[in-house]
Design an enzyme around this catalytic site. Structure first.
Site, PDB file in Angstrom:
ATOM      1  N   GLY A 240       0.838  -1.190   0.000  1.00 40.82           N
ATOM      2  CA  GLY A 240       0.000   0.000   0.000  1.00 40.82           C
ATOM      3  C   GLY A 240       0.870   1.235   0.000  1.00 40.82           C
ATOM      4  N   HIS A 241       0.219   2.400   0.030  1.00 42.60           N
ATOM      5  CA  HIS A 241       0.961   3.653   0.004  1.00 42.60           C
ATOM      6  C   HIS A 241       1.077   4.290   1.379  1.00 42.60           C
ATOM      7  CE1 HIS A 241       0.229   4.221  -4.623  1.00 42.60           C
ATOM      8  NE2 HIS A 241       0.836   3.100  -4.318  1.00 42.60           N
ATOM      9  N   GLY A 242       0.822   3.518   2.429  1.00 47.94           N
ATOM     10  CA  GLY A 242       0.992   4.014   3.785  1.00 47.94           C
ATOM     11  C   GLY A 242      -0.252   4.679   4.333  1.00 47.94           C
TER      12      GLY A 242
END
Ligand SMILES: *[C@@H]1O[C@H](CO)[C@@H](O)[C@H](O)[C@H]1NC(C)=O
Ligand SMILES: *[C@@H]1O[C@H](CO)[C@@H](O)[C@H](O)[C@H]1NC(C)=O
Ligand SMILES: *[C@@H]1O[C@H](CO)[C@@H](O)[C@H](O)[C@H]1NC(C)=O
Length: 320
Positions: A240-242
């Site tokens: 994911g992108h955090g």
């Protein structure tokens, strides 16, 4: 027939009679309203009929979705309701596999204008997004796709134990809500799926997200404008992108984000860890009182990132 067999038969008839007479009038099983757990028949109308009854109940009511796969087009559950409603989801809800059906509808399953809603029961929402992601990554022009679950303009909400897989767009959006408690939520989509944010919160206050696990292609959790008092604890993200605050400042007039706590989080194989992102534009938006603590990162490209020049499309007309 032997004597014990007769006794058994009598007891069986008696218990059937009792359960018919005393059937709990506050439980609304979608199958009783025509929903078919066959994975094919669109059951949206049956779900809405069960909702209408439950929502009108003067006592707290339960909508029961048993095991099985229920195909659903867009379904909107609208309040206000006479009392609290509990959606007990055991089965799986399946979106249309043809992404053009929901393509330009922004949302698939929506709860709106409700005070006192609980969605629980380890069920699954399957957005069937894979063909839309393939379209988007091919560079063709594709519809935006639908967010799997939106809870909007609602108060006193609990979401517990739900799993969202393969959303077309975002998995879960909390918009304009107060007092939202999410726990044990799981989000699953491919690491390269486009725009599949896990949980997005905006214009909402007093939100907690606990004990949840997000594996997806975009932000695991994003905290948008107008979020006040959000507590995120014991979550795992990756791929994911955090976890992002933002993007903020896209509009000139924008409500700020304040009092955000993210504590005890694991990031594994993510693009970013904790991030604050804002557009390079004039805006009265802001982010204040933000705490990130007890965060574990393994194989994270940008562990901490504060980006005040966020411009994903390279097209920022009002850039200063
Ligand atoms: C959010 O919680 C705070 C602190 O408990 C409370 O003072 C506030 O009234 C709540 N916000 C809303 C909109 O109810
Ligand atoms: C900040 O949010 C937390 C819950 O996330 C709440 O308990 C606390 O009262 C809030 N602080 C302020 C100053 O509102
Ligand atoms: C985070 O990682 C630690 C160490 O591997 C593990 O014990 C813990 O359960 C993880 N937390 C979550 C929410 O997955």
């Amino acid at each position: 027939m032997t004597f014990p067999a007769i006794i058994c038969l009598v007891l069986a008839l008696l218990s059937m009679f009792i359960s018919l007479v005393l059937a709990d009038p506050t439980i609304f099983n979608v199958v009783s309203y025509g929903a078919k757990p066959d994975g094919k028949t669109d059951s949206a109308q049956a779900f809405v009929s069960a909702w209408t009854k439950a929502c009108a109940s003067m006592q707290p009511a339960t909508i029961y979705v048993p095991a099985g796969k229920f195909a659903l087009g867009q379904v909107i559950f609208i309040g206000p309701c006479s009392n609290k409603v509990n959606v007990m989801l055991i089965g799986t809800l399946v979106a249309p596999s043809d992404y053009t059906v929901l393509g330009n509808k922004a949302y698939w399953v929506v709860f709106q204008n409700i005070n006192g809603l609980k969605v629980s029961g380890n069920g699954i929402l399957d957005g069937q997004g894979t063909s839309l992601w393939a379209c988007k990554s091919s560079g063709k022009s594709c519809p935006l796709g639908a967010t799997t679950l939106e809870i909007t303009n609602s108060n006193n909400i609990v979401v517990s134990g739900l799993t969202s897989i393969n959303s077309q767009m975002f998995h879960i959006v909390v918009n304009a809500c107060n007092n939202v408690n999410m726990q044990g939520v799981r989000v699953i989509a491919a690491g390269n799926s486009i725009n599949t944010n896990g949980i997005h919160v905006q214009l909402s206050s007093n939100v907690t997200i606990l004990n949840s696990n997000m594996r997806t292609g975009d932000d695991c959790i994003s905290v948008g404008p107008g979020t006040i008092n959000i507590w995120i604890e014991n979550v795992a993200c990756g791929p994911g992108h955090g976890i992002s605050i933002g993007s903020l400042g896209k509009n000139q007039q924008e409500t700020g984000v304040q009092n955000v706590t993210i504590t005890t989080a694991n990031f594994t194989g993510t693009q970013n860890g904790v991030r604050i992102k804002s557009w390079p534009r004039p805006s009265n938006g802001f982010a204040r009182n933000i705490i990130f603590q007890h965060v574990n990162m393994v194989n994270v490209q940008n562990p901490i990132i504060i980006d005040q020049n966020y411009c994903p499309s390279k097209d920022c007309p009002h850039q200063v």
